[in-house]
Design an enzyme around this catalytic site. Structure first.
Site: not given
Ligand code: IMP
Length: 408
Positions: A9, A13, A74-75, A156, A159, A179, A184-185
């Protein structure tokens, strides 16, 4: 010495967050390296249809650039009334350059348009780990509801709109600690830590709890020649959901080489032993354009310079077969997450050897070498093949390999 794992990544952060979680769980013998420190910035197209696919795309790209064990994530947020959206498009739901606040506005608009001020939703995070021997995923989910009015200003992304089940606070109103414990993370990371604790990174071909690669080769070769006893034995060794999905993935691709009847019989045998709980990635939406692109990409990677010539030949023999091979074969089936390209190629080599398919075997041994197969890997395939099918298949594989890589 600490074992090094690259985090795929550009976001420092995320590296910090993962490092904190690793330290909190006492996994101190692993040093997480930001990818910027190892290979510099890398532009990666995240065009997968699922979280797992995107995590795999990132992990593969970085792993192939530095050949060090790699973790990618990825999330995103899946909202029920929006039929799972924004999903894999969470980071850019409000447009390609959208900020977090633009993305939240886009979700608000979509929900209001839908006539809803709140909806059940879940955050999903998939982590993908790759090293020389294995590719695996861990997944974490956090269920709750999304409300259109922001609550709180911490955190962020989405949230401020997300209230996890069992709480009256949004993620933006919680401390990072609070949190992480339910997010999930946090969950995907805890599972990843448990898996990493179990394996000696990059030093053994399998740990005690994992199926070996040879098991997957054996299941493949056994499926195409109808040896259900061997399929059953491998399936019964699968110890957890990840391993069961590896077996299913291995058996699924056999239909390309021995047809649906053989593949179905083998899948039915495996099903008797291990059931058939769908994993997140077993059903991919059908997208012919994506499969076409993915197929061409994978084929070029496997066949290199020979690709164009091979395609011309197929076009002359049968244009339909050519496009099925790219779309159905390489794009839809062989690009699926769950097994690495190398694992898939070596399984294919074993299938073709026991089937005695000389021409295709030659292409796939070359293909396996192109994606990193070593002499040791081919020798492992030869062991499986001789055991299952006898001397002739063994000699065929050996002579094919030697015709490509003569040993002096
Ligand atoms: P990526 O996993 O970096 O592609 O980001 C996925 C997007 O999902 C992020 O930019 C956020 O908009 C959203 N996202 C993923 N995890 C969270 C979280 O823990 N809180 C809030 N938004 C999240």
């Amino acid at each position: 010495m600490k074992r090094q794992v690259v985090v795929a990544t550009g976001n420092s952060h995320k590296v910090q967050e993962l490092s904190d979680l690793f330290a909190r769980e006492g996994l101190t013998d692993i040093e997480l390296l930001p990818m910027s420190q190892v290979i510099g910035p890398l532009k990666i197209e995240e065009d997968g249809l699922t979280f797992a696919e995107n995590a795999l795309i990132k992990a593969r790209a970085v792993y192939e650039s530095c050949m060090l064990p790699t973790i990618a994530d990825d999330s995103g947020l899946c909202i029920d009334v929006l039929e799972g959206q924004p999903g894999v498009r969470s980071a850019r739901f409000g447009g390609p350059q959208a900020t977090d606040s633009d993305n939240r506005d886009a979700v608000r608009r979509a929900m209001i348009q839908h006539g809803s001020s709140d909806s059940a939703a879940r955050f999903v995070c998939v982590l993908c780990y790759i090293d020389q021997y294995r590719t695996f995923f861990t997944i974490g989910e956090s269920a709750g509801k999304v409300v259109v009015d922001d609550q709180g200003s911490g955190g962020f992304g989405y949230d401020p709109m997300f209230i996890p089940d069992g709480f009256d606070l949004s993620y933006a109103q919680m401390s990072a600690e609070q949190k992480n414990a339910i997010s999930h993370r946090g969950r995907a990371t805890s599972e990843m830590i448990a898996r990493l604790r179990d394996i000696e990174l990059g030093t053994s071909s399998a740990n005690a709890h994992e199926l070996s690669r040879a098991d997957l080769y054996a299941a493949s070769a056994a499926a195409v020649i109808g040896r259900q006893d061997v399929v059953r034995a491998v399936a019964s060794r699968a110890a957890d959901e990840y391993q069961r999905s590896q077996v299913r993935e291995t058996l699924l691709q056999t239909y390309l080489f021995a047809g649906f009847p053989a593949a179905l019989d083998a899948l039915a045998t495996a099903h008797e032993v291990m059931g058939n709980r769908m994993t997140i990635d077993e059903l991919e939406p059908f997208d012919a354009m994506l499969f076409q692109r993915r197929g061409e990409e994978l084929c070029r990677k496997i066949y290199g310079r020979v690709y164009e010539r091979m395609m011309e030949r197929f076009e002359a023999i049968s244009p339909s077969m050519r496009s099925w091979m790219i779309i159905e074969g390489y794009g839809k089936t062989l690009s699926r997450p769950g097994l690495s390209t190398l694992e898939r190629e070596l399984c294919i080599v074993c299938m073709l050897a026991v089937l005695g398919r000389t021409t295709q075997l030659y292409s796939h041994v070359r293909g396996a070498i192109a994606v990193g197969a070593t002499m040791h890997d081919i020798a492992e395939c030869m062991d499986v093949v001789v055991e299952l099918s006898g001397r002739q298949a063994y000699e065929l594989l050996k002579s094919t390999y030697l015709s490509i890589r003569p040993i002096d």
